[in-house]
Design a protein around this motif. Structure first.
Motif, PDB file in Angstrom:
ATOM      1  N   LEU A 284      47.846  38.274  43.386  1.00 25.76           N
ATOM      2  CA  LEU A 284      46.292  38.009  42.862  1.00 25.76           C
ATOM      3  C   LEU A 284      46.570  36.968  41.822  1.00 25.76           C
ATOM      4  CD1 LEU A 284      44.593  41.335  43.263  1.00 25.76           C
ATOM      5  CD2 LEU A 284      44.581  39.686  44.980  1.00 25.76           C
ATOM      6  N   PRO A 285      45.589  35.809  41.777  1.00 24.52           N
ATOM      7  CA  PRO A 285      45.645  35.174  40.824  1.00 24.52           C
ATOM      8  C   PRO A 285      45.252  35.879  39.405  1.00 24.52           C
ATOM      9  CG  PRO A 285      44.110  34.280  42.379  1.00 24.52           C
ATOM     10  CD  PRO A 285      44.415  36.036  43.097  1.00 24.52           C
ATOM     11  N   GLY A 286      46.196  35.567  38.282  1.00 27.71           N
ATOM     12  CA  GLY A 286      46.285  36.269  37.141  1.00 27.71           C
ATOM     13  C   GLY A 286      45.528  35.758  36.041  1.00 27.71           C
ATOM     14  N   ASP A 287      44.726  34.589  36.164  1.00 25.67           N
ATOM     15  CA  ASP A 287      44.218  33.977  34.879  1.00 25.67           C
ATOM     16  C   ASP A 287      42.729  34.354  34.942  1.00 25.67           C
ATOM     17  OD1 ASP A 287      44.169  30.588  36.309  1.00 25.67           O
ATOM     18  OD2 ASP A 287      43.379  32.498  37.021  1.00 25.67           O
ATOM     19  N   ALA A 288      42.135  34.116  33.938  1.00 31.48           N
ATOM     20  CA  ALA A 288      40.666  34.327  33.826  1.00 31.48           C
ATOM     21  C   ALA A 288      39.597  33.292  34.283  1.00 31.48           C
ATOM     22  CB  ALA A 288      40.285  35.016  32.422  1.00 31.48           C
ATOM     23  N   THR A 289      40.401  32.063  34.800  1.00 29.57           N
ATOM     24  CA  THR A 289      39.724  31.091  34.971  1.00 29.57           C
ATOM     25  C   THR A 289      38.843  30.938  36.386  1.00 29.57           C
ATOM     26  OG1 THR A 289      41.306  29.679  33.878  1.00 29.57           O
ATOM     27  CG2 THR A 289      39.744  28.331  35.335  1.00 29.57           C
ATOM     28  N   ASP A 290      37.656  30.818  36.313  1.00 33.08           N
ATOM     29  CA  ASP A 290      36.762  30.894  37.500  1.00 33.08           C
ATOM     30  C   ASP A 290      37.349  29.722  38.411  1.00 33.08           C
ATOM     31  OD1 ASP A 290      35.291  32.689  36.887  1.00 33.08           O
ATOM     32  OD2 ASP A 290      33.693  31.661  35.704  1.00 33.08           O
ATOM     33  N   ARG A 291      37.477  30.199  39.708  1.00 32.64           N
ATOM     34  CA  ARG A 291      37.946  28.995  40.639  1.00 32.64           C
ATOM     35  C   ARG A 291      37.033  29.215  41.688  1.00 32.64           C
ATOM     36  NH1 ARG A 291      40.870  28.746  45.417  1.00 32.64           N
ATOM     37  NH2 ARG A 291      41.789  26.868  45.828  1.00 32.64           N
ATOM     38  N   VAL A 292      36.177  28.087  41.906  1.00 30.93           N
ATOM     39  CA  VAL A 292      34.941  28.194  42.820  1.00 30.93           C
ATOM     40  C   VAL A 292      35.016  26.989  43.789  1.00 30.93           C
ATOM     41  CG1 VAL A 292      32.682  28.328  43.378  1.00 30.93           C
ATOM     42  CG2 VAL A 292      33.600  29.371  41.262  1.00 30.93           C
ATOM     43  N   THR A 293      35.280  27.121  45.160  1.00 31.37           N
ATOM     44  CA  THR A 293      35.205  26.040  45.930  1.00 31.37           C
ATOM     45  C   THR A 293      34.051  26.158  47.222  1.00 31.37           C
ATOM     46  OG1 THR A 293      36.518  27.395  47.401  1.00 31.37           O
ATOM     47  CG2 THR A 293      37.711  26.119  46.002  1.00 31.37           C
ATOM     48  N   LEU A 294      34.074  25.139  47.959  1.00 30.11           N
ATOM     49  CA  LEU A 294      33.064  25.081  48.918  1.00 30.11           C
ATOM     50  C   LEU A 294      33.499  25.106  50.326  1.00 30.11           C
ATOM     51  CD1 LEU A 294      30.800  22.326  47.538  1.00 30.11           C
ATOM     52  CD2 LEU A 294      30.358  24.851  47.338  1.00 30.11           C
ATOM     53  N   GLN A 295      32.906  25.842  51.342  1.00 28.91           N
ATOM     54  CA  GLN A 295      33.632  25.955  52.664  1.00 28.91           C
ATOM     55  C   GLN A 295      33.450  24.749  53.409  1.00 28.91           C
ATOM     56  OE1 GLN A 295      33.391  29.776  54.577  1.00 28.91           O
ATOM     57  NE2 GLN A 295      33.388  30.927  52.704  1.00 28.91           N
ATOM     58  N   ALA A 296      34.569  24.080  54.096  1.00 29.53           N
ATOM     59  CA  ALA A 296      34.132  22.851  54.805  1.00 29.53           C
ATOM     60  C   ALA A 296      34.636  23.342  56.203  1.00 29.53           C
ATOM     61  CB  ALA A 296      35.148  21.982  54.345  1.00 29.53           C
ATOM     62  N   ASP A 297      34.489  22.598  57.225  1.00 31.50           N
ATOM     63  CA  ASP A 297      34.821  22.878  58.704  1.00 31.50           C
ATOM     64  C   ASP A 297      36.435  22.529  58.783  1.00 31.50           C
ATOM     65  OD1 ASP A 297      32.330  22.616  59.452  1.00 31.50           O
ATOM     66  OD2 ASP A 297      32.370  20.368  59.666  1.00 31.50           O
ATOM     67  N   ARG A 298      36.909  23.361  59.836  1.00 29.72           N
ATOM     68  CA  ARG A 298      38.078  23.738  60.172  1.00 29.72           C
ATOM     69  C   ARG A 298      39.172  24.449  59.018  1.00 29.72           C
ATOM     70  NH1 ARG A 298      36.879  18.521  60.804  1.00 29.72           N
ATOM     71  NH2 ARG A 298      37.919  17.868  59.001  1.00 29.72           N
ATOM     72  N   GLY A 299      38.400  25.541  58.333  1.00 29.06           N
ATOM     73  CA  GLY A 299      39.146  26.371  57.507  1.00 29.06           C
ATOM     74  C   GLY A 299      39.292  25.602  56.300  1.00 29.06           C
ATOM     75  N   LEU A 300      38.977  24.264  55.838  1.00 29.85           N
ATOM     76  CA  LEU A 300      39.050  23.715  54.593  1.00 29.85           C
ATOM     77  C   LEU A 300      38.324  24.189  53.580  1.00 29.85           C
ATOM     78  CD1 LEU A 300      39.630  19.989  55.957  1.00 29.85           C
ATOM     79  CD2 LEU A 300      41.568  21.612  55.516  1.00 29.85           C
ATOM     80  N   GLU A 301      38.701  24.080  52.350  1.00 33.49           N
ATOM     81  CA  GLU A 301      38.201  24.396  51.227  1.00 33.49           C
ATOM     82  C   GLU A 301      38.129  23.069  50.410  1.00 33.49           C
ATOM     83  OE1 GLU A 301      39.543  27.637  49.305  1.00 33.49           O
ATOM     84  OE2 GLU A 301      38.829  28.893  50.341  1.00 33.49           O
ATOM     85  N   VAL A 302      36.750  22.685  49.749  1.00 31.71           N
ATOM     86  CA  VAL A 302      36.703  21.367  49.149  1.00 31.71           C
ATOM     87  C   VAL A 302      36.199  21.899  47.593  1.00 31.71           C
ATOM     88  CG1 VAL A 302      36.309  19.793  50.934  1.00 31.71           C
ATOM     89  CG2 VAL A 302      34.189  20.994  49.663  1.00 31.71           C
ATOM     90  N   ASP A 303      36.241  21.084  46.462  1.00 28.44           N
ATOM     91  CA  ASP A 303      36.011  21.062  45.347  1.00 28.44           C
ATOM     92  C   ASP A 303      34.456  21.489  45.047  1.00 28.44           C
ATOM     93  OD1 ASP A 303      38.440  20.925  44.444  1.00 28.44           O
ATOM     94  OD2 ASP A 303      38.276  18.817  43.773  1.00 28.44           O
ATOM     95  N   SER A 304      34.119  22.526  44.352  1.00 34.64           N
ATOM     96  CA  SER A 304      32.566  22.567  43.763  1.00 34.64           C
ATOM     97  C   SER A 304      32.086  21.618  42.835  1.00 34.64           C
ATOM     98  CB  SER A 304      32.438  24.024  43.697  1.00 34.64           C
ATOM     99  OG  SER A 304      33.139  24.444  42.466  1.00 34.64           O
TER     100      SER A 304
END
Length: 314
Positions: A284-304
């Motif tokens: 699992l990610p071990g840092d305390a930094t929030d990582r939020v992405t947006l869901q795109a088509d074809r299973g891709l994730e893009v920057d929020s």
């Protein structure tokens, strides 16, 4: 039980680690306050400082009092808080999860949503409980039938081991006294195992209602995890306690199970087994930094945090 100041610094009981941050700290019989960016645990023998940034989840046991300022700093540093019984054998309430990552709960939902992978996880759970048998290819009816027979055989085996008569499992939901003293001990042990499984499930941010064997209940996944240790830990403790003395078997079983949980490091195993079932070979990610992405088509994730209204193509 040692007081806070008699334990080593911060008194941590680490269950699992993802990076250097994710750990559990268990405290009891003390007042928890804030000093700068640390929390303090104070009892009659003194005060212990615990850096809040090192805490993944704080387990608050019996006799703890926590101030608003302490909860504030725990929230600021992204720590979770779970209110439990002694050594986590009961679950009362929980705050945020141990991690800010949704990786584990997403993996759980993905495996649960597909009928084939849901059955695969059920088979893996059976294999964890009965490693001498290969459940590959078994359907759900076969899994339930074999599990039921294995547990029946185990009851008889434990009765022979401790030298007491066994007349079958007797349990009436909502009526603890309906069964004999041995059955009351088995019920008490099961309830403790549910509390332990729920505390770990809440701390890891899993969905308690998405079970792979149990279904239709808000704690279906909790029941799944608790059952992994039924024949190894819960049932043997209940039989041993009942064999010693049939009086007050419920309370004595809970205390004996609390000690067995410590001896076997069951909380560690719960965390490891859940990760093995849902995200094998993945940290699992071990840092305390929030990582939020947006869901795109074809299973891709893009920057929020970005406007995609101008026809941006990815």
């Amino acid at each position: 039980m040692a007081s806070v100041s008699q334990r080593r610094t911060s008194s941590p009981r680490e269950l699992t680690r993802a990076g250097d941050r994710l750990s559990f700290i268990y405290l009891e019989r003390c007042t928890i306050h804030r000093d700068a960016n640390a929390i303090t645990a104070e009892d009659a023998d003194g005060t212990t400082h615990i850096p809040s940034a090192t805490i993944g989840t704080l387990l608050l046991g019996p006799g703890t009092r926590v101030t608003h300022q302490a909860m504030s700093v725990l929230g600021e540093c992204g720590a979770g808080v779970v209110w439990v019984g002694e050594h986590g054998v009961r679950f009362y309430a929980g705050g945020r999860a141990l991690t800010r990552s949704s990786a584990l709960v997403e993996a759980q939902a993905t495996k649960w949503a597909n009928r084939r992978t849901r059955l695969d996880v059920a088979r893996a759970m059976y294999k964890m409980r009965f490693p001498d048998e290969d459940p590959a290819g078994l359907n759900r009816q076969e899994l339930l039938g074999r599990e039921g027979q294995r547990v029946k055989d185990f009851y008889r085996k434990e009765a022979a081991r401790v030298g007491i008569p066994w007349h079958g499992r007797q349990y009436v939901p909502g009526d603890f006294t309906a069964g004999d003293s041995l059955n009351q001990g088995i019920t008490a042990a099961a309830q403790c195992m549910y509390g332990i499984a729920q505390a770990v499930t809440a701390a890891l941010g899993c969905a308690p209602g998405l079970g792979f064997i149990h279904s239709g209940h808000e704690l279906s996944f909790v029941l799944d995890i608790a059952d992994l240790y039924k024949t190894e830990i819960g049932i043997p403790v209940a039989f041993e306690v009942a064999a010693e003395d049939p009086e007050e078997v419920g309370a004595r079983t809970r205390r004996a199970l609390r000690d067995r949980v410590n001896e076997t490091q069951l909380l560690d195993r719960c965390v490891t087994d859940i990760k093995k079932l849902l995200l094998p070979d993945t940290d699992l990610p071990g840092d305390a930094t929030d990582r939020v992405t947006l869901q795109a088509d074809r299973g891709l994730e893009v920057d929020s945090g970005r406007n995609y209204g101008d026809g941006v193509v990815w």
